[in-house]
Design a protein around this motif. Structure first.
Motif, PDB file in Angstrom:
ATOM      1  N   ARG A  58      90.705 121.960 -12.395  1.00 22.96           N
ATOM      2  CA  ARG A  58      90.161 123.324 -12.420  1.00 22.96           C
ATOM      3  C   ARG A  58      89.664 123.620 -13.822  1.00 22.96           C
ATOM      4  NH1 ARG A  58      95.103 124.269  -9.995  1.00 22.96           N
ATOM      5  NH2 ARG A  58      94.987 124.390  -7.758  1.00 22.96           N
ATOM      6  N   GLY A  59      88.562 124.324 -13.907  1.00 22.10           N
ATOM      7  CA  GLY A  59      87.973 124.673 -15.194  1.00 22.10           C
ATOM      8  C   GLY A  59      86.738 123.832 -15.464  1.00 22.10           C
ATOM      9  N   HIS A  60      86.140 124.068 -16.639  1.00 19.38           N
ATOM     10  CA  HIS A  60      84.844 123.457 -16.953  1.00 19.38           C
ATOM     11  C   HIS A  60      84.932 122.125 -17.685  1.00 19.38           C
ATOM     12  CE1 HIS A  60      82.552 126.837 -15.463  1.00 19.38           C
ATOM     13  NE2 HIS A  60      83.451 127.616 -16.028  1.00 19.38           N
ATOM     14  N   GLY A  61      86.025 121.854 -18.378  1.00 18.85           N
ATOM     15  CA  GLY A  61      86.147 120.576 -19.052  1.00 18.85           C
ATOM     16  C   GLY A  61      86.801 120.693 -20.412  1.00 18.85           C
ATOM     17  N   LYS A  75      85.796 115.726 -17.692  1.00 20.91           N
ATOM     18  CA  LYS A  75      84.919 116.555 -16.872  1.00 20.91           C
ATOM     19  C   LYS A  75      85.598 116.868 -15.553  1.00 20.91           C
ATOM     20  CE  LYS A  75      80.714 114.583 -18.750  1.00 20.91           C
ATOM     21  NZ  LYS A  75      79.449 113.919 -18.442  1.00 20.91           N
ATOM     22  N   PRO A  76      85.176 117.952 -14.925  1.00 21.64           N
ATOM     23  CA  PRO A  76      85.748 118.284 -13.622  1.00 21.64           C
ATOM     24  C   PRO A  76      85.566 117.149 -12.613  1.00 21.64           C
ATOM     25  CG  PRO A  76      84.531 120.139 -14.481  1.00 21.64           C
ATOM     26  CD  PRO A  76      84.237 118.973 -15.389  1.00 21.64           C
ATOM     27  N   LEU A  77      86.678 116.780 -12.005  1.00 24.36           N
ATOM     28  CA  LEU A  77      86.733 115.846 -10.884  1.00 24.36           C
ATOM     29  C   LEU A  77      86.278 114.419 -11.205  1.00 24.36           C
ATOM     30  CD1 LEU A  77      85.527 118.341  -8.142  1.00 24.36           C
ATOM     31  CD2 LEU A  77      87.846 117.934  -8.989  1.00 24.36           C
ATOM     32  N   LEU A  78      86.251 114.033 -12.508  1.00 22.74           N
ATOM     33  CA  LEU A  78      85.920 112.667 -12.918  1.00 22.74           C
ATOM     34  C   LEU A  78      87.059 112.114 -13.763  1.00 22.74           C
ATOM     35  CD1 LEU A  78      82.173 113.068 -13.951  1.00 22.74           C
ATOM     36  CD2 LEU A  78      83.059 112.005 -11.878  1.00 22.74           C
ATOM     37  N   ALA A  79      87.527 110.915 -13.432  1.00 19.33           N
ATOM     38  CA  ALA A  79      88.626 110.300 -14.181  1.00 19.33           C
ATOM     39  C   ALA A  79      88.111 109.726 -15.497  1.00 19.33           C
ATOM     40  CB  ALA A  79      89.279 109.200 -13.347  1.00 19.33           C
ATOM     41  N   GLY A  95      86.814 128.001 -21.484  1.00 16.84           N
ATOM     42  CA  GLY A  95      88.038 128.543 -20.909  1.00 16.84           C
ATOM     43  C   GLY A  95      89.071 127.520 -20.493  1.00 16.84           C
ATOM     44  N   PRO A  96      90.223 128.016 -20.006  1.00 13.07           N
ATOM     45  CA  PRO A  96      91.365 127.173 -19.635  1.00 13.07           C
ATOM     46  C   PRO A  96      91.030 126.158 -18.541  1.00 13.07           C
ATOM     47  CG  PRO A  96      91.987 129.482 -19.680  1.00 13.07           C
ATOM     48  CD  PRO A  96      90.494 129.437 -19.806  1.00 13.07           C
ATOM     49  N   VAL A  97      91.826 125.076 -18.520  1.00 12.07           N
ATOM     50  CA  VAL A  97      91.670 124.031 -17.511  1.00 12.07           C
ATOM     51  C   VAL A  97      93.035 123.619 -16.979  1.00 12.07           C
ATOM     52  CG1 VAL A  97      89.516 123.087 -18.452  1.00 12.07           C
ATOM     53  CG2 VAL A  97      91.707 122.180 -19.236  1.00 12.07           C
ATOM     54  N   SER A 133      93.944 119.058  -4.641  1.00 12.35           N
ATOM     55  CA  SER A 133      93.780 120.122  -5.631  1.00 12.35           C
ATOM     56  C   SER A 133      93.406 121.462  -5.018  1.00 12.35           C
ATOM     57  CB  SER A 133      92.765 119.718  -6.697  1.00 12.35           C
ATOM     58  OG  SER A 133      91.510 119.495  -6.130  1.00 12.35           O
ATOM     59  N   ASP A 134      92.689 121.464  -3.903  1.00 16.98           N
ATOM     60  CA  ASP A 134      92.332 122.739  -3.279  1.00 16.98           C
ATOM     61  C   ASP A 134      93.565 123.478  -2.778  1.00 16.98           C
ATOM     62  OD1 ASP A 134      89.691 122.226  -3.753  1.00 16.98           O
ATOM     63  OD2 ASP A 134      89.253 121.562  -1.711  1.00 16.98           O
TER      64      ASP A 134
END
Length: 171
Positions: A58-61, A75-79, A95-97, A133-134
Motif C-alpha cells: 500500500r502506498g506510492h513507494g 515500487k507498489p506490487l513489485l518485488a 506518504g506512508p507505505v 493484500s486486499d
C-alpha cells in the motif's frame, strides 16, 4: 494451510525504533516474513548476513539509499531484492507505505516472491506464504511436502517461498 489476519498479529517496534512491523512467520534468525508500516523518511534497520526482498503493498513507494549512493526503489506490487547489511535510508514517495519484507540468512535459506496473476503451483519447500493484500490476510503453509495450487482469487497477491540452500535438504 492456516489462515492469519494481519490485523491480529501484534505489532513490534523495528530494531532501530523507527517504525512498526508484524512478523507473519519466522524461524529464529534464519528467515522472517513481516509486514511493516513506514510512516516517515528515516533509516532502515541493518541485518548483517541477511538478504532482503521487499514489496510495497500500500502506498506510492520508497527509495532506499546507502552511504555509497547506491539506491533501491521499492515500487507498489513489485518485488525488489537488496542487501540487509547496508545502512539504507528510506525516502517515502508521497506518504506512508505498507511493505511486505522477506529476510533470509545468506547461505542458509533463499526466498522467492512471485506476484499471483495466474494459478501457481507451490513446490515442496520449507515455508510458503500467500499474501492477500486486499483482504489483509495471509495463508501460511510450513514444511510443504506435496505440491499445492494457489489461485489469484480472493485478493491473493503474492506467493513467498522459503527454501533451504543446503543441497536440497530442508532444515
Amino acid at each position: 494451510m492456516r489462515h492469519v489476519s494481519i490485523a491480529s498479529i501484534a505489532p513490534e517496534r523495528w530494531r532501530n525504533g523507527g517504525g512498526i512491523t508484524r512478523t507473519v512467520a519466522s524461524q529464529g534468525g534464519d528467515w522472517r516474513v513481516s509486514i511493516a508500516d513506514v510512516a516517515r523518511d528515516g533509516p532502515y534497520s541493518r541485518f548483517e548476513g541477511i538478504a532482503r526482498i521487499s514489496v510495497v503493498l500500500r502506498g506510492h513507494g520508497v527509495v532506499l539509499r546507502d552511504e555509497t549512493g547506491a539506491a533501491v526503489t521499492l515500487k507498489p506490487l513489485l518485488a525488489a531484492a537488496y542487501d540487509g547489511a547496508r545502512a539504507w535510508r528510506a525516502s517515502l514517495d508521497d506518504g506512508p507505505v505498507t511493505v511486505l519484507n522477506v529476510m533470509t540468512r545468506i547461505g542458509a535459506y533463499r526466498a522467492r516472491v512471485h506476484a499471483i496473476t495466474q494459478p501457481l503451483a507451490i513446490a515442496p519447500c520449507r515455508a510458503a506464504l500467500v499474501v492477500a493484500s486486499d483482504a489483509g490476510d495471509v495463508l501460511i503453509a510450513e514444511n510443504v511436502r506435496e505440491a499445492l495450487r494457489v489461485e489469484p482469487s480472493d485478493g491473493a497477491r503474492f506467493l513467498v517461498t522459503i527454501e533451504s540452500e543446503t543441497s536440497g535438504k530442508e532444515r
